[in-house]
Design a protein around this motif. Structure first.
Motif, mmCIF file in Angstrom:
data_model
loop_
_atom_site.group_PDB
_atom_site.id
_atom_site.type_symbol
_atom_site.label_atom_id
_atom_site.label_comp_id
_atom_site.label_asym_id
_atom_site.label_seq_id
_atom_site.Cartn_x
_atom_site.Cartn_y
_atom_site.Cartn_z
ATOM 1 N N GLN A 271 11.094 11.762 29.315
ATOM 2 C CA GLN A 271 12.335 11.317 29.958
ATOM 3 C C GLN A 271 13.553 11.712 29.127
ATOM 4 O OE1 GLN A 271 11.515 7.117 30.446
ATOM 5 N NE2 GLN A 271 10.946 7.377 32.596
ATOM 6 N N ALA B 193 10.935 9.569 38.752
ATOM 7 C CA ALA B 193 9.524 9.268 38.476
ATOM 8 C C ALA B 193 8.666 10.469 38.843
ATOM 9 C CB ALA B 193 9.081 8.045 39.269
ATOM 10 N N TYR C 130 3.277 10.937 35.249
ATOM 11 C CA TYR C 130 3.320 9.732 34.413
ATOM 12 C C TYR C 130 1.990 8.976 34.438
ATOM 13 C CZ TYR C 130 8.457 10.168 34.217
ATOM 14 O OH TYR C 130 9.726 10.589 33.999
ATOM 15 N N ASP C 131 1.241 9.103 35.539
ATOM 16 C CA ASP C 131 -0.011 8.364 35.669
ATOM 17 C C ASP C 131 -1.032 8.760 34.602
ATOM 18 O OD1 ASP C 131 1.081 7.132 37.853
ATOM 19 O OD2 ASP C 131 0.151 8.495 39.312
ATOM 20 N N THR D 81 0.771 8.559 28.262
ATOM 21 C CA THR D 81 0.978 7.296 27.559
ATOM 22 C C THR D 81 2.453 6.914 27.672
ATOM 23 O OG1 THR D 81 1.522 8.338 25.434
ATOM 24 C CG2 THR D 81 -0.814 7.953 25.910
ATOM 25 N N SER D 82 2.754 5.660 27.382
ATOM 26 C CA SER D 82 4.141 5.203 27.463
ATOM 27 C C SER D 82 5.035 5.954 26.476
ATOM 28 C CB SER D 82 4.212 3.698 27.199
ATOM 29 O OG SER D 82 3.658 3.389 25.927
ATOM 30 N N GLU D 83 4.481 6.318 25.323
ATOM 31 C CA GLU D 83 5.247 7.070 24.321
ATOM 32 C C GLU D 83 5.561 8.478 24.825
ATOM 33 O OE1 GLU D 83 4.909 8.574 19.650
ATOM 34 O OE2 GLU D 83 3.338 7.312 20.530
ATOM 35 N N GLU D 84 4.576 9.108 25.460
ATOM 36 C CA GLU D 84 4.782 10.457 26.006
ATOM 37 C C GLU D 84 5.799 10.433 27.137
ATOM 38 O OE1 GLU D 84 0.343 12.341 25.128
ATOM 39 O OE2 GLU D 84 0.814 11.444 27.080
ATOM 40 N N ILE D 85 5.734 9.406 27.977
ATOM 41 C CA ILE D 85 6.681 9.270 29.079
ATOM 42 C C ILE D 85 8.105 9.127 28.538
ATOM 43 C CG2 ILE D 85 7.449 7.777 30.966
ATOM 44 C CD1 ILE D 85 4.508 7.119 31.486
ATOM 45 N N GLU D 86 8.257 8.337 27.502
ATOM 46 C CA GLU D 86 9.576 8.115 26.905
ATOM 47 C C GLU D 86 10.143 9.426 26.341
ATOM 48 O OE1 GLU D 86 11.695 5.422 23.409
ATOM 49 O OE2 GLU D 86 9.615 5.023 24.013
ATOM 50 N N LYS D 87 9.281 10.225 25.686
ATOM 51 C CA LYS D 87 9.713 11.514 25.133
ATOM 52 C C LYS D 87 10.104 12.476 26.253
ATOM 53 C CE LYS D 87 6.984 11.500 20.865
ATOM 54 N NZ LYS D 87 5.894 12.195 20.127
#
Length: 223
Positions: free
Chosen positions: A90, A74, A78-79, A82-88
Motif C-alpha cells: 500500500q 483493495a 491481499y488474500d 501477510t498484513s506486513e506485506e499488505i502495508e508495504k
C-alpha cells in the motif's frame, strides 16, 4: 513488497524478456530517459520522468498525472499476503500515478524537416492518404503528418485491403513526421507480408529517417 531483495533482479529479468519480444530495442530507446548508471548487479537505474514528460509535450501532447491509490483501494492479492506485506504494498502504491496523455489542441509543430533533396518540406500540408490495389500490389501515398489524429485513417486504408495483396509500396516523400501511432500502423502493414522484402518505403526525409533510427524501425523500413 513480496519479493523483497529479489525485486530488482526479477524486474530486470522481466525487462529482458519483454525486450526480446519487442519490435524495437527497448533498452536503446529507454537509455535517454535514465539518469546516471546502475551501481551494481540487481540495482536499477533512476528513470527521469521529467524527460519522458518533456518528450510527450514536445510531440504535441498534454500530460496529467492521476494518483492510483485510494483509501478504499483493495486487491484480491491481499488474500494471499501477510498484513506486513499488505502495508508495504500500500505504501508503494501511494507513489504510483497513471499518466493521462491527450492531444494538445493548441500544439503547432515548428520543426523544419528536410527532404532528401535538402529542400524544406512544407510541414503545414493537410493530411491525405490515397491508395490503390493493382495485381496484388498495395500502393499508398501519404501527405502530411501521421500522428495520433491521422494514423486511424491510414489504418482504415490498410484494413480495407488486408489479405488481398502480396506487396506493399508506400510513398512518404510528402510526410514530414510520423509518431508512434503511425509507426504501429506501418509495422502492422510490414508484418502482414509473408515475404518482408516485398515491403518498400520511398521518399524518406532526413527527419523521418532519424525517427526510424531512434526507434529502431530503420531495420524494417529502410533497405
Amino acid at each position: 513488497a513480496v519479493a523483497g531483495d529479489r525485486a530488482n533482479e526479477m524486474l530486470a529479468a522481466s525487462s529482458r524478456g519483454f525486450s526480446g519480444q519487442s519490435d524495437m530495442n527497448l533498452h536503446k530507446n529507454a537509455a535517454a530517459y535514465f539518469s546516471g548508471k546502475s551501481k551494481g548487479k540487481g540495482e536499477s537505474q533512476k528513470i527521469d520522468y521529467e524527460k519522458i514528460e518533456a518528450s510527450y509535450i514536445n510531440d504535441g501532447f498534454l500530460c496529467e498525472k492521476i494518483p492510483y491509490y485510494r483509501e478504499d483501494f483493495a486487491l484480491h492479492l491481499y488474500d494471499s499476503m501477510t498484513s506486513e506485506e499488505i502495508e508495504k504494498l500500500q505504501e508503494n502504491i501511494k507513489h504510483v500515478n497513471i499518466w493521462k496523455i491527450t492531444v494538445n489542441p493548441e500544439y503547432k509543430d515548428e520543426t523544419n524537416t528536410d527532404s532528401p533533396s535538402c529542400e524544406p518540406m512544407d510541414t503545414s500540408l493537410p493530411f491525405a492518404v490515397t491508395s490503390d490495389l493493382n495485381e496484388g500490389i498495395f500502393t499508398v501515398r501519404i501527405q502530411g503528418r501521421v500522428d495520433t489524429i491521422t494514423a486511424p485513417e491510414l489504418l482504415k486504408k490498410y484494413k480495407e485491403t488486408e489479405g488481398k495483396f502480396t506487396e506493399i509500396k508506400i510513398d512518404v516523400s510528402r510526410m514530414p513526421y510520423v509518431s508512434s501511432a503511425g509507426l504501429r500502423v506501418f509495422m502492422m502493414m510490414y508484418k502482414s507480408l509473408p515475404d518482408k522484402d516485398k515491403f518498400e518505403m520511398t521518399g524518406i526525409s532526413k527527419d523521418v529517417r532519424e525517427i526510424f533510427e531512434t526507434t529502431g524501425f530503420d531495420e524494417f523500413f529502410i533497405h
